[in-house]
Write a protein that holds these residues in place. Structure first.
Motif, PDB file in Angstrom:
ATOM      1  N   LEU A 167       1.062  -1.191  -0.104  1.00 31.75           N
ATOM      2  CA  LEU A 167       0.072   0.241   0.113  1.00 31.75           C
ATOM      3  C   LEU A 167       0.991   1.546  -0.004  1.00 31.75           C
ATOM      4  CD1 LEU A 167      -2.953  -1.076   2.445  1.00 31.75           C
ATOM      5  CD2 LEU A 167      -2.973  -1.006   0.185  1.00 31.75           C
ATOM      6  N   GLN A 168       1.919   1.241   0.687  1.00 28.32           N
ATOM      7  CA  GLN A 168       2.767   2.368   0.699  1.00 28.32           C
ATOM      8  C   GLN A 168       3.374   2.837  -0.699  1.00 28.32           C
ATOM      9  OE1 GLN A 168       2.298   3.804   3.515  1.00 28.32           O
ATOM     10  NE2 GLN A 168       4.106   3.954   4.673  1.00 28.32           N
ATOM     11  N   CYS A 169       3.312   1.797  -1.624  1.00 30.08           N
ATOM     12  CA  CYS A 169       3.807   2.084  -3.031  1.00 30.08           C
ATOM     13  C   CYS A 169       3.067   3.001  -3.659  1.00 30.08           C
ATOM     14  CB  CYS A 169       4.223   0.895  -3.715  1.00 30.08           C
ATOM     15  SG  CYS A 169       5.351  -0.042  -3.049  1.00 30.08           S
ATOM     16  N   GLU A 170       1.608   2.967  -3.275  1.00 23.25           N
ATOM     17  CA  GLU A 170       0.563   4.025  -3.760  1.00 23.25           C
ATOM     18  C   GLU A 170       0.710   5.377  -3.559  1.00 23.25           C
ATOM     19  OE1 GLU A 170      -1.508   2.688  -6.303  1.00 23.25           O
ATOM     20  OE2 GLU A 170      -0.250   1.190  -5.867  1.00 23.25           O
ATOM     21  N   SER A 171       0.937   6.265  -4.372  1.00 25.46           N
ATOM     22  CA  SER A 171       1.206   7.682  -3.928  1.00 25.46           C
ATOM     23  C   SER A 171      -0.166   8.312  -3.344  1.00 25.46           C
ATOM     24  CB  SER A 171       1.406   8.472  -5.351  1.00 25.46           C
ATOM     25  OG  SER A 171       0.300   8.516  -6.295  1.00 25.46           O
ATOM     26  N   ASP A 172      -1.241   7.614  -3.336  1.00 23.52           N
ATOM     27  CA  ASP A 172      -2.392   8.266  -2.618  1.00 23.52           C
ATOM     28  C   ASP A 172      -2.625   7.564  -1.421  1.00 23.52           C
ATOM     29  OD1 ASP A 172      -3.218   6.036  -4.101  1.00 23.52           O
ATOM     30  OD2 ASP A 172      -5.109   6.937  -4.608  1.00 23.52           O
ATOM     31  N   MET A 173      -1.818   6.634  -0.961  1.00 23.53           N
ATOM     32  CA  MET A 173      -2.307   5.905   0.196  1.00 23.53           C
ATOM     33  C   MET A 173      -1.156   5.841   1.497  1.00 23.53           C
ATOM     34  SD  MET A 173      -3.998   2.438  -1.173  1.00 23.53           S
ATOM     35  CE  MET A 173      -5.333   2.868  -2.594  1.00 23.53           C
ATOM     36  N   THR A 174      -1.084   5.920   2.570  1.00 26.78           N
ATOM     37  CA  THR A 174      -0.356   5.605   3.589  1.00 26.78           C
ATOM     38  C   THR A 174      -0.929   4.896   4.619  1.00 26.78           C
ATOM     39  OG1 THR A 174       1.329   6.743   4.998  1.00 26.78           O
ATOM     40  CG2 THR A 174      -0.699   7.853   4.707  1.00 26.78           C
ATOM     41  N   VAL A 175       0.005   3.892   5.305  1.00 26.65           N
ATOM     42  CA  VAL A 175      -0.358   2.858   6.323  1.00 26.65           C
ATOM     43  C   VAL A 175      -0.331   3.595   7.563  1.00 26.65           C
ATOM     44  CG1 VAL A 175      -0.195   0.896   7.711  1.00 26.65           C
ATOM     45  CG2 VAL A 175      -0.359   0.864   5.066  1.00 26.65           C
ATOM     46  N   ILE A 176      -1.185   3.992   8.379  1.00 25.68           N
ATOM     47  CA  ILE A 176      -0.897   4.709   9.667  1.00 25.68           C
ATOM     48  C   ILE A 176      -0.633   3.709  11.094  1.00 25.68           C
ATOM     49  CG2 ILE A 176      -1.473   7.026   8.877  1.00 25.68           C
ATOM     50  CD1 ILE A 176      -3.896   5.171  11.009  1.00 25.68           C
ATOM     51  N   GLY A 177      -0.830   2.472  10.954  1.00 27.73           N
ATOM     52  CA  GLY A 177      -1.137   1.757  12.201  1.00 27.73           C
ATOM     53  C   GLY A 177      -1.500   0.360  11.626  1.00 27.73           C
ATOM     54  N   HIS A 178      -0.978  -0.458  12.498  1.00 29.76           N
ATOM     55  CA  HIS A 178      -1.250  -2.230  12.258  1.00 29.76           C
ATOM     56  C   HIS A 178      -1.791  -2.679  13.494  1.00 29.76           C
ATOM     57  CE1 HIS A 178       0.132  -6.416  11.315  1.00 29.76           C
ATOM     58  NE2 HIS A 178      -1.462  -6.321  11.206  1.00 29.76           N
ATOM     59  N   ALA A 179      -3.005  -3.092  13.838  1.00 30.30           N
ATOM     60  CA  ALA A 179      -3.535  -3.526  14.876  1.00 30.30           C
ATOM     61  C   ALA A 179      -3.400  -5.027  14.973  1.00 30.30           C
ATOM     62  CB  ALA A 179      -4.968  -3.160  15.150  1.00 30.30           C
ATOM     63  N   GLY A 180      -3.088  -5.825  15.842  1.00 31.48           N
ATOM     64  CA  GLY A 180      -3.037  -7.266  15.877  1.00 31.48           C
ATOM     65  C   GLY A 180      -3.969  -7.847  16.684  1.00 31.48           C
ATOM     66  N   ASP A 181      -4.915  -7.295  17.236  1.00 35.99           N
ATOM     67  CA  ASP A 181      -6.349  -7.946  17.546  1.00 35.99           C
ATOM     68  C   ASP A 181      -7.233  -6.714  17.318  1.00 35.99           C
ATOM     69  OD1 ASP A 181      -6.626  -6.492  20.029  1.00 35.99           O
ATOM     70  OD2 ASP A 181      -4.516  -7.393  20.487  1.00 35.99           O
ATOM     71  N   GLY A 182      -8.711  -7.385  17.730  1.00 35.83           N
ATOM     72  CA  GLY A 182      -9.946  -6.401  17.733  1.00 35.83           C
ATOM     73  C   GLY A 182      -9.625  -5.245  18.710  1.00 35.83           C
ATOM     74  N   ARG A 183      -9.332  -5.555  19.750  1.00 40.31           N
ATOM     75  CA  ARG A 183      -9.155  -4.366  20.963  1.00 40.31           C
ATOM     76  C   ARG A 183      -8.315  -3.427  20.416  1.00 40.31           C
ATOM     77  NH1 ARG A 183      -9.110  -7.387  26.195  1.00 40.31           N
ATOM     78  NH2 ARG A 183     -11.261  -7.932  25.528  1.00 40.31           N
ATOM     79  N   GLU A 184      -6.898  -3.810  20.088  1.00 38.89           N
ATOM     80  CA  GLU A 184      -6.271  -2.882  19.368  1.00 38.89           C
ATOM     81  C   GLU A 184      -6.588  -2.008  18.318  1.00 38.89           C
ATOM     82  OE1 GLU A 184      -1.410  -2.493  18.593  1.00 38.89           O
ATOM     83  OE2 GLU A 184      -2.302  -4.587  18.277  1.00 38.89           O
ATOM     84  N   ALA A 185      -7.380  -2.783  17.371  1.00 39.73           N
ATOM     85  CA  ALA A 185      -7.948  -1.958  16.398  1.00 39.73           C
ATOM     86  C   ALA A 185      -8.809  -0.879  16.895  1.00 39.73           C
ATOM     87  CB  ALA A 185      -8.861  -2.850  15.491  1.00 39.73           C
TER      88      ALA A 185
END
Length: 209
Positions: free
Chosen positions: A26-44
């Motif tokens: 996703l970071q390869c797309e000029s119009d997208m950036t990943v701002i976080g990664h949750a490992g479980d539902g509560r963290e999400a």
């Protein structure tokens, strides 16, 4: 591209390697950036509150809190939350549960990469993204009879290998009532025995082992 036009994405998946691969893609797309990664539902849920992303990609089955529950909790607080379910599960009950919780899109992990990008951009614009195969399963689910809460309890106990007497003891109901609910389950799932009921329920995502 200006920062205000970049789609800020939150990933929620309990597989770290997949999360890293998705982030790199996703970071390869000029119009997208990943701002976080949750490992479980509560963290999400926590990261969504913290970052309020433009789009969240959410798996359905995660530790601590199921994806559908996290989606429902997010959508209850953020009315305009844009969430895409990204999962391996394509049972009609899984699809129904995810979309009923408030997801705006539903995509399988085996989808083509460009389809994922299309889904993110479509949902970001405020539109829904539901592929034809997913829509067909959803329509099938909507037209089928829903199991009652008690029937679901009985079915889950059947999935655990309990016989009628054991189910009767667990639920504190008569054995004849268990048989009544079991027959109702067979009718609604269009099956004739416990094995078929269990296979159908597992395939549709109604119960899990």
């Amino acid at each position: 591209m200006s920062q205000s036009n970049v789609i800020r994405i939150l990933l929620a998946d309990d597989h770290p390697i997949l999360g890293q691969a998705l982030t790199m893609f996703l970071q390869c797309e000029s119009d997208m950036t990943v701002i976080g990664h949750a490992g479980d539902g509560r963290e999400a849920l926590e990261l969504f509150h913290q970052h309020q992303p433009d789009v969240a990609l959410m798996d359905l089955r995660m530790p601590k809190m199921e994806g559908a529950d996290a989606i429902a909790a997010i959508c209850a607080k953020f009315k305009h939350a844009r969430i895409v379910v990204l999962t391996t599960f394509d049972g009609d009950e899984d699809i129904y549960r995810g979309l009923r919780a408030g997801a705006k899109g539903y995509l399988l992990k085996g989808a083509e990469p460009n389809e994922l990008l299309d889904a993110i951009r479509t949902v970001h614009k405020g539109q829904k993204y539901i592929p034809p195969t997913i829509a067909a399963k959803l329509a099938e689910r909507m037209s089928s009879e829903e199991l009652s809460d008690r029937e679901l309890e009985v079915l889950r106990l059947i999935a655990k290998g309990k016989n009628n007497q054991q189910i009767s003891n667990v639920l504190n109901i008569a054995e004849s009532t268990v048989r009544f609910h079991t027959n109702n389950i067979f009718g609604k799932l269009n099956v004739s025995d416990r094995t078929q009921a269990l296979v159908t329920a597992l395939n549709r995502g109604i119960v899990r082992l």
